[in-house]
Each structure stands twice: as C-alpha cells, then as structure tokens.
Design an enzyme around this catalytic site. Structure first.
Site, PDB file in Angstrom:
ATOM      1  N   GLU A  53      -8.911  -5.004   4.258  1.00 26.64           N
ATOM      2  CA  GLU A  53      -8.653  -4.703   2.844  1.00 26.64           C
ATOM      3  C   GLU A  53      -7.469  -5.507   2.321  1.00 26.64           C
ATOM      4  O   GLU A  53      -7.468  -5.959   1.169  1.00 26.64           O
ATOM      5  CB  GLU A  53      -8.383  -3.199   2.687  1.00 26.64           C
ATOM      6  CG  GLU A  53      -9.628  -2.361   2.898  1.00 26.64           C
ATOM      7  CD  GLU A  53      -9.337  -0.964   3.396  1.00 26.64           C
ATOM      8  OE1 GLU A  53      -8.953  -0.825   4.579  1.00 26.64           O
ATOM      9  OE2 GLU A  53      -9.493  -0.009   2.620  1.00 26.64           O
ATOM     10  N   ASN A  89       0.869  -1.176   0.000  1.00 30.66           N
ATOM     11  CA  ASN A  89       0.000   0.000   0.000  1.00 30.66           C
ATOM     12  C   ASN A  89       0.906   1.226   0.000  1.00 30.66           C
ATOM     13  O   ASN A  89       1.407   1.643   1.047  1.00 30.66           O
ATOM     14  CB  ASN A  89      -0.881  -0.054   1.259  1.00 30.66           C
ATOM     15  CG  ASN A  89      -1.855   1.110   1.327  1.00 30.66           C
ATOM     16  OD1 ASN A  89      -1.777   2.056   0.535  1.00 30.66           O
ATOM     17  ND2 ASN A  89      -2.749   1.061   2.282  1.00 30.66           N
ATOM     18  N   ARG A 112      -2.474  -1.990  -3.509  1.00 31.41           N
ATOM     19  CA  ARG A 112      -3.693  -1.211  -3.323  1.00 31.41           C
ATOM     20  C   ARG A 112      -3.569   0.041  -4.198  1.00 31.41           C
ATOM     21  O   ARG A 112      -2.555   0.740  -4.147  1.00 31.41           O
ATOM     22  CB  ARG A 112      -3.831  -0.783  -1.864  1.00 31.41           C
ATOM     23  CG  ARG A 112      -4.966   0.187  -1.693  1.00 31.41           C
ATOM     24  CD  ARG A 112      -4.984   0.810  -0.325  1.00 31.41           C
ATOM     25  NE  ARG A 112      -6.086   1.732  -0.237  1.00 31.41           N
ATOM     26  CZ  ARG A 112      -6.017   2.924   0.343  1.00 31.41           C
ATOM     27  NH1 ARG A 112      -4.887   3.341   0.882  1.00 31.41           N
ATOM     28  NH2 ARG A 112      -7.075   3.699   0.397  1.00 31.41           N
ATOM     29  N   ARG A 145     -12.387  16.459   6.520  1.00 34.54           N
ATOM     30  CA  ARG A 145     -13.065  16.758   5.246  1.00 34.54           C
ATOM     31  C   ARG A 145     -14.519  17.145   5.500  1.00 34.54           C
ATOM     32  O   ARG A 145     -15.181  16.547   6.352  1.00 34.54           O
ATOM     33  CB  ARG A 145     -13.042  15.538   4.324  1.00 34.54           C
ATOM     34  CG  ARG A 145     -11.666  15.219   3.802  1.00 34.54           C
ATOM     35  CD  ARG A 145     -11.658  13.922   3.034  1.00 34.54           C
ATOM     36  NE  ARG A 145     -10.782  12.962   3.679  1.00 34.54           N
ATOM     37  CZ  ARG A 145     -10.637  11.701   3.306  1.00 34.54           C
ATOM     38  NH1 ARG A 145     -11.323  11.238   2.282  1.00 34.54           N
ATOM     39  NH2 ARG A 145      -9.818  10.895   3.939  1.00 34.54           N
ATOM     40  N   HIS A 149     -12.947   3.588  -0.813  1.00 34.50           N
ATOM     41  CA  HIS A 149     -13.002   2.517   0.211  1.00 34.50           C
ATOM     42  C   HIS A 149     -13.699   1.255  -0.323  1.00 34.50           C
ATOM     43  O   HIS A 149     -14.241   0.475   0.460  1.00 34.50           O
ATOM     44  CB  HIS A 149     -13.787   2.960   1.470  1.00 34.50           C
ATOM     45  CG  HIS A 149     -13.220   4.128   2.199  1.00 34.50           C
ATOM     46  ND1 HIS A 149     -14.026   5.148   2.679  1.00 34.50           N
ATOM     47  CD2 HIS A 149     -11.959   4.439   2.543  1.00 34.50           C
ATOM     48  CE1 HIS A 149     -13.272   6.044   3.290  1.00 34.50           C
ATOM     49  NE2 HIS A 149     -12.011   5.639   3.223  1.00 34.50           N
TER      50      HIS A 149
END
Ligand code: ADP
Length: 400
Positions: free
Chosen positions: A385, A7, A91, A241, A181
């Site tokens: 993940e 990742n 990823r 955010r 996601h």
C-alpha cells in the site's frame, strides 16, 4: 522524488521514506503511544542504523517533529534537511463519497475531510492531526491524500453500493457501501493484471486476508463489488470482527444485554470473529494450532472463514460473468498456505488446478500457485500500500 508516506492511526504514526525514482524505501519507522507517553523506532534501510527512544509525544504534531529529527539526524538519518523531502503522502481510511481518487491537500480538501469524521470516527481525527503536524513541521511541502475507499467508490455501480433501505434515508446520512483496503486491492489487482497480460477483459477476485479482511471483484481493472460495506465491520469473519450477520441480531443483543449502540458496535468489532468463535485468539496462527490439537471451536472459526471466502469467490464469479484469477494477499493470504489450500480445494469446478506443493513454499514476490495451463490462476501477491501512496503522491506533485 523523495516522498514521505505517513499512516497516522489513533495513537500511532507509521512512516516510510521512498525514493520513487529508484523505487526503494530509504527509511521507515513507527511512533507509538502518542498522547499517552511516546516511543519511536526508526530504521535507516540504507545503512541499517536503528534508533529507538522513549520520548514524550503529546500529539501527532509533536510525533511528526520527532520523525523529522530522526530523518535528518546526522547519525541515523537519510537526508541533510527537510527540504530534500519533496512531498508527503498520507494514507486516509475513509474518503466517504467525496473522494474517489487521490488528491492534493488544499483548504477545500480539508473541509471535505472534516465531513468524513462521522464515517471513520477513530481514524479521521488522527489523519487530520497527522496532516496538520506535517503542515506545521514542513510548511510549503505538498501533501497528498490517498484513500482506502477510493478504488471502490470510483467504479462500484449504484445497484452494488446502494443498500435496500429507504432511499432518502441513505442519501441524508450517506449510508452506502464504501468498502475498505482499496489501496491494497488496487495494488494486487494491478500486479495480477500485469501477470495476465493487461487489465482489459480480466476478471479477478482479490482476497485481502489479515486481521481485517476483505474480498473484491475487479473486472477490467475496476471494482465491481467488495465485501466490506458502510464500515469495515462487514464481509467475512475476521480476527475480532463478525462480518456479515443478520442485522436483526443487533437490536436483539441490545435488548438481551442492555448494551448501548457504542457498546454493541465495540462488541462486534473487538470480541467476535476468530476470537469470539474460537475463544482462543484473534490471531489465525493461534487458532490454526488450537484446531490442530483438536479444539472444536477453533476448527469451527476456520471452517466459517473458509466457507465465507469460497462463497464470495462464487458470488463474484457470477457477478463478473467468469473468473481468470484469484489473488491472496496480506498477513494470512501471503503466509498461511493451509488457508489457501482449503479455500482452493472448493474451486476445482471453476477451473482451478491448484499446485499444493508450490503453495507450501514461502515467497517474497508475486507467485502463481496453480499448475501450468490452469484455466483459472491463483496467485500469492505481497501487498504494498505504501508504494501506491508514494507513486500517487509523486504523480500528483509532478503535475503541479
Ligand atoms: P493487519 O490487518 O493488522 O494489517 P496483517 O495483514 O498483518 O494484519 O495480518 C495479520 C494476520 O496474519 C494474523 O491473523 C496472523 O495470524 C496472520 N499471519 C501472519 N503471518 C502468518 C504466518 N506466517 N502464517 C499464518 N498466518 C500468519
């Protein structure tokens, strides 16, 4: 199969070495401050040996070589040489409309990935460097890309992913809902479907609540809708955010403050959300403790997010024509029982019979948080993940 899952972030590279046959993680680690100075922390999960060192990492290629040295070390490594690592799974944050499933790295795939740079300018260059680093360090080892957008783009209907802007404009600039996601939503929706007895006919809302948060409607195992949009700025309030706001606020802020497009984008990504509303922190734990002490703005930040999560669950229930289960995952979803309780407190009329006592417990495995017989079930499911990436990589490489 020994699969290395990578990742690569803008200045970091996280990795895990999987034995997919045994279903275990053999080693994991993190390279940080790539391009600045460099630091590695590597853990051999079979022996418990830990290796930590500050080493210069000029770029991701150098970092990859350092990871390989760690994995093959006689002292703390897991394999004798790199030939034992049969595949690498990466990823990838954004696959645009080019990738709606995981793929083997080929020159054509790398060309298409180049086209995704504009869509994820911070992440794509890091992914490309990570892939190139592995190609150089392990020539001949097959590499697979697993995209965060793919679960969404594979099945979202056109009327869900199309924004009501000018059609030609959207086509020309690839403006549409992509979501994010996706690998996490796919994993927890899959685990939830198993608990419900199969994906067919199921209507699930998956809530990935972390620093970045997104909510998806998954019907029959396929994404119908998701809260993130063209970028991961959309949807509910997050750590820093803002999520969905009236788009007219953007030019208004720019006019009032003189911010450039980059500055306003940075502002909405880094200074808003829990941090901006509460003025306390982007971390949900800090915000919750400030709210407990009577901080109005901290309480407001929490009230906003709970309301927004409930609104998405309501909207998606209608969009799917019903609801069988709600899943909570990621840092907040897995650990914050207060948040889960507040969200579920508005869902009784849908048929949620929430078990407040059970919700207080700490669980490392998928757990139902509703009482037996609850019409709509609520689950906490830890996301994984990396396992999805390892499994996709294994499947693609086995089919070669
Ligand atoms: P990222 O999106 O960076 O992967 P995570 O999924 O790790 O983020 O989630 C980070 C969020 O999870 C933070 O807001 C943090 O406060 C929250 N969190 C982590 N552990 C707990 C906990 N034990 N209780 C409440 N919140 C938690």
């Amino acid at each position: 199969m020994n699969v290395l899952v990578v990742n690569a972030g803008s200045s970091s590279l996280k990795y895990q070495l999987f034995d997919t046959t045994a279903g275990v993680v053999r080693a994991k680690g993190l390279c940080e401050r790539i391009g600045i100075d460099g630091k590695i922390k590597h853990t051999n999960l079979e022996t418990g040996a830990v290796y930590e060192k500050e080493i210069a990492m000029a770029n991701h290629t150098v970092a990859t070589k350092i990871v390989i040295d760690a994995l093959t070390s006689a002292e703390y490594g897991s394999v004798k040489d790199m030939a034992e690592i049969e595949a690498v799974g990466h990823r990838v944050v954004h696959g645009g409309a080019y990738f709606s499933e995981s793929v083997l790295v080929t020159p054509e795939v790398m060309e298409k990935l180049e086209l995704c740079r504009d869509l994820a300018p911070l992440h794509t260059p890091a992914h490309i460097m990570g892939i190139e680093g592995c190609t150089e360090a392990m020539p001949g080892t097959p590499q697979v890309l697993v995209f965060d957008t793919a679960f969404h783009t594979a099945t979202m209907p056109e009327h869900v992913y199309t924004y009501p802007l000018e059609y030609e404009f959207c086509q020309k600039y690839a403006v549409r809902r992509y979501g994010a996601h996706g690998t996490s939503h796919r994993y927890v929706a899959g685990e939830c479907a198993k608990l419900l007895g199969g994906a067919e006919g199921t209507k699930i809302v998956t809530c990935h609540l972390g620093n970045g948060s997104s909510i998806s409607a998954v019907k029959d195992g396929k994404v119908l809708d998701t809260s993130m949009g063209f970028t991961p700025l959309a949807g509910i309030e997050m750590g820093t955010r803002c999520g969905d706001i009236d788009p007219a606020i953007v030019p208004y802020i720019m006019t009032k403050t003189g911010m450039t497009p980059d500055e306003v984008n940075n502002y909405m990504n880094k200074k808003c959300g829990f941090l901006g509303v509460s003025g306390v922190s982007s971390d949900c734990r800090d915000v919750a403790s400030a709210a407990k002490e009577g901080n109005h703005r901290a309480q407001l930040a929490l009230d906003i997010v709970v309301y927004e999560i409930q609104k998405f669950i309501g909207a998606y229930t209608v969009a799917m024509g019903g609801l069988d289960a709600v899943v909570f995952t990621a840092g907040i979803g897995e650990n914050d029982c207060g948040m889960r309780e507040r969200v579920c407190a508005g869902l009784e009329f849908l048929g949620v019979d929430f078990d407040k006592e059970k919700n207080q417990g700490r669980y490392s495995e998928a757990t139902e948080l509703t009482k037996p017989g609850s019409k709509v079930k609520v689950f906490m499911i830890p996301t994984n993940e990396e396992l999805v990436i390892a499994k996709d990589t294994e499947a693609i490489v086995n089919a070669l």
